[in-house]
Design an enzyme around this catalytic site. Structure first.
Site, PDB file in Angstrom:
ATOM      1  N   LYS A  11      24.115 -14.306  22.480  1.00 22.25           N
ATOM      2  CA  LYS A  11      25.184 -15.342  22.139  1.00 22.25           C
ATOM      3  C   LYS A  11      26.336 -14.546  21.821  1.00 22.25           C
ATOM      4  O   LYS A  11      27.452 -15.168  22.231  1.00 22.25           O
ATOM      5  CB  LYS A  11      24.601 -16.305  21.055  1.00 22.25           C
ATOM      6  N   ARG A  26      22.008 -24.453  13.770  1.00 21.82           N
ATOM      7  CA  ARG A  26      20.613 -23.909  13.773  1.00 21.82           C
ATOM      8  C   ARG A  26      19.413 -24.893  13.320  1.00 21.82           C
ATOM      9  O   ARG A  26      18.183 -24.484  13.186  1.00 21.82           O
ATOM     10  CB  ARG A  26      20.577 -22.614  13.046  1.00 21.82           C
ATOM     11  N   ARG A  44      19.718  -2.854  19.347  1.00 20.91           N
ATOM     12  CA  ARG A  44      21.049  -3.262  19.217  1.00 20.91           C
ATOM     13  C   ARG A  44      21.773  -2.280  18.314  1.00 20.91           C
ATOM     14  O   ARG A  44      21.131  -1.782  17.212  1.00 20.91           O
ATOM     15  CB  ARG A  44      21.224  -4.591  18.727  1.00 20.91           C
ATOM     16  N   ARG A  52      21.857  -3.501  12.493  1.00 21.81           N
ATOM     17  CA  ARG A  52      21.784  -4.332  11.541  1.00 21.81           C
ATOM     18  C   ARG A  52      20.540  -4.491  10.632  1.00 21.81           C
ATOM     19  O   ARG A  52      19.607  -3.961  11.071  1.00 21.81           O
ATOM     20  CB  ARG A  52      21.940  -5.933  12.361  1.00 21.81           C
ATOM     21  N   ARG A  89      12.641 -13.852  12.525  1.00 24.22           N
ATOM     22  CA  ARG A  89      13.733 -14.465  12.950  1.00 24.22           C
ATOM     23  C   ARG A  89      13.276 -15.414  14.177  1.00 24.22           C
ATOM     24  O   ARG A  89      13.800 -16.391  14.296  1.00 24.22           O
ATOM     25  CB  ARG A  89      14.955 -13.503  13.336  1.00 24.22           C
TER      26      ARG A  89
HETATM   27  P1  AP5 Z   1      23.796  -9.958  21.049  1.00 21.87           P
HETATM   28  O1  AP5 Z   1      24.824 -10.649  21.732  1.00 21.87           O
HETATM   29  O2  AP5 Z   1      24.141  -9.510  19.824  1.00 21.87           O
HETATM   30  O3  AP5 Z   1      22.670 -11.505  20.801  1.00 21.87           O
HETATM   31  P2  AP5 Z   1      22.770 -12.746  19.879  1.00 21.87           P
HETATM   32  O4  AP5 Z   1      22.428 -13.860  20.571  1.00 21.87           O
HETATM   33  O5  AP5 Z   1      24.296 -12.857  19.318  1.00 21.87           O
HETATM   34  O6  AP5 Z   1      21.802 -12.384  18.724  1.00 21.87           O
HETATM   35  P3  AP5 Z   1      21.849 -12.201  17.276  1.00 21.87           P
HETATM   36  O7  AP5 Z   1      20.890 -11.556  16.473  1.00 21.87           O
HETATM   37  O8  AP5 Z   1      23.225 -11.980  16.744  1.00 21.87           O
HETATM   38  O9  AP5 Z   1      21.472 -13.685  16.884  1.00 21.87           O
HETATM   39  P4  AP5 Z   1      20.987 -14.228  15.699  1.00 21.87           P
HETATM   40  O10 AP5 Z   1      20.990 -15.690  16.023  1.00 21.87           O
HETATM   41  O11 AP5 Z   1      19.824 -13.832  15.200  1.00 21.87           O
HETATM   42  O12 AP5 Z   1      22.179 -13.741  14.517  1.00 21.87           O
HETATM   43  P5  AP5 Z   1      23.297 -14.160  13.715  1.00 21.87           P
HETATM   44  O13 AP5 Z   1      24.288 -13.150  13.538  1.00 21.87           O
HETATM   45  O14 AP5 Z   1      23.660 -15.690  14.276  1.00 21.87           O
HETATM   46  O15 AP5 Z   1      22.871  -9.195  22.045  1.00 21.87           O
HETATM   47  C1  AP5 Z   1      21.606  -8.577  21.395  1.00 21.87           C
HETATM   48  C2  AP5 Z   1      21.406  -7.303  22.228  1.00 21.87           C
HETATM   49  O16 AP5 Z   1      21.200  -7.492  23.515  1.00 21.87           O
HETATM   50  C3  AP5 Z   1      22.684  -6.193  22.171  1.00 21.87           C
HETATM   51  O17 AP5 Z   1      22.266  -4.951  21.786  1.00 21.87           O
HETATM   52  C4  AP5 Z   1      23.493  -6.624  23.107  1.00 21.87           C
HETATM   53  O18 AP5 Z   1      24.010  -5.303  23.568  1.00 21.87           O
HETATM   54  C5  AP5 Z   1      22.321  -6.825  24.280  1.00 21.87           C
HETATM   55  N1  AP5 Z   1      22.482  -7.487  25.413  1.00 21.87           N
HETATM   56  C6  AP5 Z   1      23.429  -8.873  25.253  1.00 21.87           C
HETATM   57  N2  AP5 Z   1      23.400  -9.235  26.471  1.00 21.87           N
HETATM   58  C7  AP5 Z   1      22.532  -8.392  27.411  1.00 21.87           C
HETATM   59  C8  AP5 Z   1      22.212  -8.505  28.753  1.00 21.87           C
HETATM   60  N3  AP5 Z   1      22.691  -9.710  29.684  1.00 21.87           N
HETATM   61  N4  AP5 Z   1      21.301  -7.450  29.289  1.00 21.87           N
HETATM   62  C9  AP5 Z   1      21.038  -6.756  28.487  1.00 21.87           C
HETATM   63  N5  AP5 Z   1      21.120  -6.418  26.917  1.00 21.87           N
HETATM   64  C10 AP5 Z   1      22.096  -7.426  26.759  1.00 21.87           C
HETATM   65  O19 AP5 Z   1      22.540 -14.627  12.482  1.00 21.87           O
HETATM   66  C11 AP5 Z   1      22.065 -13.639  11.522  1.00 21.87           C
HETATM   67  C12 AP5 Z   1      21.479 -14.494  10.243  1.00 21.87           C
HETATM   68  O20 AP5 Z   1      22.831 -15.004   9.465  1.00 21.87           O
HETATM   69  C13 AP5 Z   1      20.502 -15.401  10.347  1.00 21.87           C
HETATM   70  O21 AP5 Z   1      19.123 -15.018  10.532  1.00 21.87           O
HETATM   71  C14 AP5 Z   1      20.580 -16.167   9.116  1.00 21.87           C
HETATM   72  O22 AP5 Z   1      20.072 -15.746   8.271  1.00 21.87           O
HETATM   73  C15 AP5 Z   1      22.134 -16.184   8.783  1.00 21.87           C
HETATM   74  N6  AP5 Z   1      22.657 -17.418   9.530  1.00 21.87           N
HETATM   75  C16 AP5 Z   1      23.643 -17.397  10.585  1.00 21.87           C
HETATM   76  N7  AP5 Z   1      23.743 -18.419  11.006  1.00 21.87           N
HETATM   77  C17 AP5 Z   1      23.434 -19.393  10.384  1.00 21.87           C
HETATM   78  C18 AP5 Z   1      23.119 -20.921  10.278  1.00 21.87           C
HETATM   79  N8  AP5 Z   1      23.582 -21.589  11.011  1.00 21.87           N
HETATM   80  N9  AP5 Z   1      22.205 -21.562   9.415  1.00 21.87           N
HETATM   81  C19 AP5 Z   1      21.377 -20.543   8.644  1.00 21.87           C
HETATM   82  N10 AP5 Z   1      21.663 -19.222   8.754  1.00 21.87           N
HETATM   83  C20 AP5 Z   1      22.204 -18.579   9.362  1.00 21.87           C
END
Ligand code: AP5
Length: 223
Positions: free
Chosen positions: A18, A93, A132, A167, A178
């Site tokens: 994402k 979410r 990552r 991270r 997660r």
């Molecule tokens: P990346 O693009 O970083 O993936 P992502 O989907 O953004 O993954 P996240 O882990 O950031 O999502 P998340 O939803 O768990 O975390 P968030 O920060 O929102 O890519 C991942 C890896 O894959 C990288 O190494 C990249 O290089 C690689 N990659 C990408 N595309 C690729 C491809 N095509 N092929 C190969 N490799 C590839 O949330 C973190 C925490 O914050 C949550 O756990 C929660 O505690 C809190 N939080 C955030 N939002 C909320 C909410 N709305 N409600 C409640 N808590 C929340």
């Protein structure tokens, strides 16, 4: 696609790509990328009251309580740079978050959302998250298998060369939690938005550039 209002939500499991895709798509459309995860990590790094409230939940891989995240999103969506649209990454979410987002959109008189669900196999998700690496300088998202990325090394972007880090929630136990939280609390949003005719599925495997092409086409077809 210049003058259209693009109110986009990227849905998908942790590690579905994402953040990677939201950065590219928001640049291409000229709208802000809004990541609640980035906002929360910024608050943790700054040691603010929000950050202190959020840190424990995030480290354990749990969701931060709805009321905190809804308040963040509501405030951010009212900023003037969101007038032409936005790419929301990591919000909503939960069903209450989706309902709150719908209410904010109605209050602001905005056009309907387009929700893009990025689909990726679970094995690939675990591989992506455990490898990552992020850059403290340019916020770049990398993987340990990418060329030029090494633990203890610098950002592979020659204009940056900032420090790479992992991270705290990309450890095996937090990754497992997660994914379980995603299945339980976020996956129901696929049906929620599908029933409202707002959902499009995009295959999230392949090169980031190929996925970006599919994503842009899906958005263009619905605009
Ligand atoms: P990346 O693009 O970083 O993936 P992502 O989907 O953004 O993954 P996240 O882990 O950031 O999502 P998340 O939803 O768990 O975390 P968030 O920060 O929102 O890519 C991942 C890896 O894959 C990288 O190494 C990249 O290089 C690689 N990659 C990408 N595309 C690729 C491809 N095509 N092929 C190969 N490799 C590839 O949330 C973190 C925490 O914050 C949550 O756990 C929660 O505690 C809190 N939080 C955030 N939002 C909320 C909410 N709305 N409600 C409640 N808590 C929340």
């Amino acid at each position: 696609m210049a003058e259209r209002e693009h109110n986009l939500v990227l849905l998908g499991a942790p590690g579905a790509g994402k953040g990677t895709q939201a950065k590219m798509l928001s640049q291409r459309l000229g709208v802000p990328h809004i990541s609640t995860g980035d906002i929360l990590r910024g608050a943790v790094a700054a040691g603010s009251e929000l950050g202190q409230q959020a840190k424990g939940y995030m480290d354990r891989g749990e969701l931060v309580p709805d009321e905190l995240v809804i308040a963040i999103a509501r405030e951010r969506l009212q900023e003037s740079d969101c007038t032409p649209g936005f790419v929301l990454d990591g919000f909503p979410r939960t069903v209450p978050q989706a309902e709150a987002l719908g209410a904010v959109m109605a209050d602001l008189g905005r056009k309907p959302l387009l929700v893009v669900n990025l689909t990726v196999d679970e094995d690939e998700i675990v591989r992506r998250l455990s490898g990552r690496r992020l850059c403290r300088g340019c916020d770049g998202i990398y993987h340990i298998d990418d060329e030029g990325v090494e633990d203890g090394g610098a950002c592979p972007n020659p204009d940056c060369e900032g420090e790479l880090y992992q991270r705290s929630d990309d450890q095996p136990e937090a990754i497992r939690e997660r994914l379980a939280v995603y299945r339980r609390q976020t996956e129901p949003l696929i049906d929620y938005y599908d029933e409202r005719g707002l959902l499009v599925n995009v295959e999230g495997q392949g090169s980031p550039e190929d996925i970006a092409g599919r994503l842009y086409t899906a958005v263009a077809e619905r605009s």
